[in-house]
Design a protein around this motif. Structure first.
Motif, short mmCIF file in Angstrom:
data_model
loop_
_atom_site.label_atom_id
_atom_site.label_comp_id
_atom_site.label_asym_id
_atom_site.label_seq_id
_atom_site.Cartn_x
_atom_site.Cartn_y
_atom_site.Cartn_z
N SER A 48 18.03 10.92 -49.58
CA SER A 48 16.65 11.57 -49.22
C SER A 48 16.95 12.58 -48.04
O SER A 48 17.30 11.87 -46.77
CB SER A 48 15.95 10.52 -48.95
N TYR A 51 12.41 16.15 -44.95
CA TYR A 51 11.31 16.84 -45.76
C TYR A 51 10.76 18.12 -45.31
O TYR A 51 9.87 18.75 -45.73
CB TYR A 51 10.24 15.72 -45.87
N ASN A 90 15.57 11.85 -53.65
CA ASN A 90 14.45 11.67 -53.18
C ASN A 90 13.66 12.66 -52.45
O ASN A 90 14.36 13.00 -51.28
CB ASN A 90 14.29 10.43 -52.47
N GLY A 92 9.97 14.49 -50.71
CA GLY A 92 8.21 14.23 -50.65
C GLY A 92 7.55 15.45 -50.90
O GLY A 92 7.65 16.25 -51.90
N TYR A 93 6.46 15.99 -49.87
CA TYR A 93 5.71 17.06 -49.95
C TYR A 93 5.82 17.67 -48.67
O TYR A 93 6.25 17.18 -47.56
CB TYR A 93 4.36 16.79 -50.25
N PRO A 104 4.33 19.21 -53.63
CA PRO A 104 5.66 18.35 -53.85
C PRO A 104 6.74 19.32 -53.76
O PRO A 104 6.90 20.40 -54.38
CB PRO A 104 5.37 17.98 -55.23
N GLU A 140 5.98 9.53 -53.83
CA GLU A 140 7.31 10.69 -53.48
C GLU A 140 7.87 10.56 -54.98
O GLU A 140 7.60 9.94 -55.71
CB GLU A 140 8.13 10.22 -52.49
N LYS A 192 6.89 0.54 -49.08
CA LYS A 192 7.62 1.29 -48.30
C LYS A 192 8.15 0.36 -47.07
O LYS A 192 7.64 -0.82 -47.03
CB LYS A 192 6.77 2.47 -47.55
#
Length: 285
Positions: A48, A51, A90, A92-93, A104, A140, A192
Motif C-alpha cells: 500500500s 495516497y 492497495n 485509496g482516493y 479513486p 478502498e 480497519k
C-alpha cells in the motif's frame, strides 16, 4: 544459495533479518534497481503506497507527478516479477484540484502499468472519516494485477467464507455449497486498524496508517503459495512481513523511515516468538 540469500547478495546487509524476512532501510526505487541489475525475481508484491493525502510519512505532490511516480515504481516491480507472479496494490482516493473531491486512485492508474488487471477488490470497513458535506468514505481498493492472464496463483479454498446462509441446501441429493464455504466475492468487509481511547485495535502500532492483519492474511493465502517470496516496497508497519512469516512465506521489504523499521523488527520478533511457542505447545501436554 537460498532465495533470501540471493536477495541479500543483490542488496547488501539488511536493517533487520529473520529466517523468513529481510528489511531494508532504503528507498524502494534503489532497491528495485539493484534487484533488477542482479536478475533476482520475486513471486508477488503486496503493498500500500502513500495516497498523496498528507500523512506524516509523505509529501503531497501534484496529482500527475504522483501518478507518474507510482507508475514508475509499479513498472520496476513488474520487471522483477516472475512470469506467473502477482501484484496486489492497495490504493485509496485523493482530491484532483478543480475536478473531484474523492477520486479513486484506481481511475488514474489502472491501465498505465505493465501488468494485466485481473480484478478489482473492494475493501469495505466501518470506521473512517466522518464527513459532513459529502458521504463518509468507507472503502478502498485492492487492484489484483497478474503478469500472465492465463497463469497465476489463486487459492480459492484457502480464503473461502464459512458464513454460508444455507450450508445444507441440496440439488439432486448433493450439497450445493462447498463444505469449506463460499467464494468471498470481490467485496471484502474487513475492519480497519483503529486508534483512540477505548477503541484502539489490539494490533495497533504507532504507525498512522496500518494495514489490518485480516486483510493481508486473505491476500497472502489467496494469491501466494508457501515458500513464495513476497515483496512490500512500502513496508510501513510491516503487516505484510508479519503475515508472511506466520504463513510460511518469505518477505522482503523497503522502508524509508528508521522508526518504522523498528516497528517492523519488533513485530517480526514477536511473530517468531509466537511461532516458536506454538511449536513447543504439543510437547507440553
Amino acid at each position: 544459495m537460498s532465495r533470501l540469500a540471493l536477495l541479500k547478495d543483490a542488496l547488501g546487509q539488511p536493517y533487520y533479518e529473520s529466517d523468513s524476512a529481510i528489511i531494508y532501510h532504503m528507498d524502494c526505487a534503489e532497491g528495485l534497481r539493484k534487484l533488477r541489475e542482479k536478475g533476482v525475481e520475486i513471486d508477488a508484491t503486496i503493498t500500500s503506497p502513500p495516497y498523496n493525502i498528507g500523512k506524516a510519512y509523505e509529501e503531497i505532490k501534484p496529482v500527475e507527478e504522483f501518478v507518474s511516480w507510482l507508475v514508475e515504481v509499479s513498472n520496476a516491480i513488474s520487471a522483477i516479477t516472475r512470469e506467473n507472479g502477482s501484484y496486489l496494490l492497495n490504493v485509496g482516493y485523493l482530491e484532483v484540484p478543480g475536478k473531484g473531491r474523492a477520486v479513486p486512485i484506481t481511475y488514474l492508474l489502472w491501465d498505465k502499468i505493465n501488468f494485466f488487471l485481473n480484478q478489482e477488490i473492494v475493501w469495505n470497513y466501518g470506521a473512517g472519516v466522518a464527513a459532513r458535506h459529502y458521504l463518509s468514505p468507507r472503502n478502498e481498493k485492492v487492484l489484483w494485477y497478474v503478469k500472465n492472464s492465463r497463469d497465476y496463483t489463486f487459492n480459492l479454498d484457502a480464503i473461502r467464507d464459512p458464513d454460508v446462509k444455507y450450508p445444507n441446501q441440496k440439488k439432486n441429493g448433493k450439497l450445493r455449497c462447498n463444505t469449506l464455504g463460499k467464494n468471498p466475492s470481490d467485496v471484502w468487509q474487513i475492519a480497519k486498524v483503529t486508534s483512540g481511547a477505548n477503541r484502539s485495535s489490539e494490533e495497533r502500532t504507532t504507525h498512522p496508517a496500518q494495514f489490518p492483519v485480516d486483510l493481508i492474511t486473505r491476500l497472502v493465502l489467496g494469491f501466494t503459495n508457501e515458500g513464495d517470496v513476497v515483496l512490500d516496497p512500502f513496508m510501513g508497519s510491516g503487516t505484510t512481513a508479519q503475515v508472511c512469516a506466520a504463513h510460511n512465506r518469505y518477505s522482503i521489504g523497503f522502508e524509508l523511515r528508521e522508526d518504522y523499521c523498528e516497528i517492523i523488527a519488533a513485530r517480526l520478533a514477536a511473530e517468531a516468538k509466537a511461532k516458536a511457542l506454538q511449536a513447543m505447545t504439543p510437547m507440553l501436554f
